[in-house]
Write an enzyme that holds these catalytic residues in place. Structure first.
Site, PDB file in Angstrom:
ATOM      1  N   GLY A 155      15.024   7.748   4.146  1.00  0.00           N
ATOM      2  CA  GLY A 155      14.007   8.514   3.407  1.00  0.00           C
ATOM      3  C   GLY A 155      12.722   8.671   4.197  1.00  0.00           C
ATOM      4  NE  ARG A 156       9.314  10.185   0.011  1.00  0.00           N
ATOM      5  CZ  ARG A 156       9.719  10.598  -1.186  1.00  0.00           C
ATOM      6  NH1 ARG A 156       9.559  11.848  -1.531  1.00  0.00           N
ATOM      7  NH2 ARG A 156      10.242   9.772  -2.065  1.00  0.00           N
ATOM      8  NE  ARG A 177      22.096   7.708  -1.651  1.00  0.00           N
ATOM      9  CZ  ARG A 177      21.411   7.948  -2.747  1.00  0.00           C
ATOM     10  NH1 ARG A 177      22.013   7.977  -3.902  1.00  0.00           N
ATOM     11  NH2 ARG A 177      20.112   8.189  -2.706  1.00  0.00           N
ATOM     12  CB  ALA A 235      12.565  -2.075   1.067  1.00  0.00           C
ATOM     13  NE  ARG A 236       9.722  -2.783  -5.233  1.00  0.00           N
ATOM     14  CZ  ARG A 236       8.703  -2.118  -4.682  1.00  0.00           C
ATOM     15  NH1 ARG A 236       8.347  -2.344  -3.428  1.00  0.00           N
ATOM     16  NH2 ARG A 236       8.040  -1.218  -5.383  1.00  0.00           N
ATOM     17  CD  GLU A 265       6.678  -9.236  -3.915  1.00  0.00           C
ATOM     18  OE1 GLU A 265       7.668  -8.904  -3.232  1.00  0.00           O
ATOM     19  OE2 GLU A 265       5.822  -8.445  -4.302  1.00  0.00           O
ATOM     20  CG  HIS A 283       4.467  -6.130  -2.081  1.00  0.00           C
ATOM     21  ND1 HIS A 283       5.429  -6.213  -3.057  1.00  0.00           N
ATOM     22  CD2 HIS A 283       4.474  -4.829  -1.684  1.00  0.00           C
ATOM     23  CE1 HIS A 283       5.976  -5.025  -3.252  1.00  0.00           C
ATOM     24  NE2 HIS A 283       5.404  -4.156  -2.421  1.00  0.00           N
ATOM     25  CB  ILE A 284      -0.545  -5.746   2.335  1.00  0.00           C
ATOM     26  CG1 ILE A 284       0.067  -6.291   3.649  1.00  0.00           C
ATOM     27  CG2 ILE A 284      -1.223  -6.855   1.548  1.00  0.00           C
ATOM     28  CD1 ILE A 284      -0.961  -6.761   4.662  1.00  0.00           C
ATOM     29  N   GLY A 285       2.191  -3.297   1.938  1.00  0.00           N
ATOM     30  CA  GLY A 285       2.686  -2.084   2.616  1.00  0.00           C
ATOM     31  C   GLY A 285       1.782  -0.874   2.482  1.00  0.00           C
TER      32      GLY A 285
HETATM   33  C1  DGY Z   1       5.654   0.684  -3.435  1.00  0.00           C
HETATM   34  O1  DGY Z   1       4.933   1.646  -3.662  1.00  0.00           O
HETATM   35  O2  DGY Z   1       6.781   0.579  -3.936  1.00  0.00           O
HETATM   36  C2  DGY Z   1       5.098  -0.343  -2.521  1.00  0.00           C
HETATM   37  O3  DGY Z   1       5.879  -1.476  -2.489  1.00  0.00           O
HETATM   38  C3  DGY Z   1       3.655  -0.644  -2.887  1.00  0.00           C
HETATM   39  O4  DGY Z   1       3.007  -1.191  -1.795  1.00  0.00           O
END
Ligand code: DGY
Length: 324
Positions: A155-156, A177, A235-236, A265, A283-285
């Site tokens: 994805g993006r 996919r 991601a997660r 988390e 979790h600072i993405g």
């Molecule tokens: C999201 O947007 O899903 C990110 O994990 C937030 O940082």
């Protein structure tokens, strides 16, 4: 009756500024997640909630929020919300894709570099006053330039990361996919997960958390990876079986892991905290001023559209706005 909105954590001010033009706004301005009890108490009479990724909306919670018409999630991921239950009750759900792509890819890249070059360990050595001077065998990491980058999820964010990697002459492969034009244009090769894991020097995860991706990386998958490989997860947490990852890191069957997200988390396994071959972030993405401001604006606009019965810019349960 005026519309009532709840913002469940302190956000850049633009969100509240937009919402107060439409109704009454309660903003939970503590710098910690709202508890389920506080969510019920504050959200009970609200039509719209601007929610964080750690607010859980399962059917028991939705039962208690009987006036709710819309949840605008301040995140691209929405695994915290039972979408089926929301659709069933006519509650619109939206998210904030696109605006966080650059920030999230930047953080994945930063983690990749920090883990490969052991920046966490090296920095601690300096801060703790343990550095005794330059040494030829200190903190030897893994080179990045020219290596193989495996992106799981085309994805993006994965695409943006691939573009960054081309600046380091990396070869790129991806699991997706379907074939992705942008990745193919950059020379990316589509592979099956197992083949990619065996091929990659760096594996970066960019899939949403669903039943299909839960523990997508476990003992078996880690065993396929090179002993010099680095895993990056922005991601997660539950996409990776964290216990299996800790085992692999302890036994050094992979080189290291850079993590921004965790299975339980904000709880982080003690064994993980002890490992020097990890870089661990909270979790600072998407955490840049620019991105969090854009997310706040988009989330508020989405929420206003939904409570007014309009299709938001970023709908999740799209079926609610389909004609007929
Ligand atoms: C999201 O947007 O899903 C990110 O994990 C937030 O940082």
């Amino acid at each position: 009756m005026p519309l009532r909105f709840l913002i469940t954590q302190r956000l850049p001010p633009v969100a509240k500024e937009l919402l107060v033009r439409q109704g009454e706004v309660t903003e939970f301005s503590l710098d910690r997640p709202i508890s389920p009890e506080e969510l019920v108490e504050a959200g009970r009479h609200c039509q719209g909630i601007l929610a964080m990724l750690n607010d859980r909306f399962d059917s028991a919670m939705l039962d208690k929020l009987s006036e709710l018409r819309a949840i605008s999630n301040y995140a691209v991921g929405y695994n915290n919300i039972d979408i089926k239950q929301c659709s069933h009750r006519g509650i619109g759900v939206s998210n904030t894709p696109d605006v966080l792509t650059d920030a999230s890819a930047e953080l994945a890249w930063a983690l990749l570099m920090a883990t490969a070059r052991r920046l966490g360990e090296a920095e601690q050595c300096v801060r703790q006053g343990k550095w005794a001077g330059w040494g030829p065998m200190q903190f030897l990491g893994r080179q990045i330039t020219g290596k193989n980058l495996g992106i799981v999820g085309g994805g993006r964010i994965g695409q943006r990361l691939a573009r960054m990697a081309t600046g380091f002459d990396m070869k790129v492969a991806y699991v997706g996919r379907q074939a992705k034009q942008e990745l193919e244009r950059l020379g990316g090769v589509r592979m099956e997960l197992k083949a990619l894991l065996a091929w990659a020097d760096f594996v970066s995860l960019h899939v949403p958390l669903t039943e299909a991706t839960h523990h997508m990386i476990g003992h078996g998958e880690l065993a396929l990876m090179k002993p010099t490989a680095v895993v990056i997860n922005t991601a997660r947490g539950s996409v990776v079986d964290e216990a299996a990852l800790v085992d692999a890191l302890e036994r050094k069957t992979i080189f290291g892991a850079g993590l921004d997200v965790y299975e339980f988390e904000p709880r982080i396994a003690d064994r993980l905290l002890q490992l020097p071959n990890t870089v661990l972030l909270p979790h600072i993405g998407s955490a840049t001023v620019e991105t969090r401001t854009r997310m706040a604006e988009l989330a508020a606009e989405n929420l206003i559209a939904m409570v007014q019965g309009r299709r938001p810019r970023c709908p999740v349960n799209t079926e609610l706005w389909e004609p007929g």
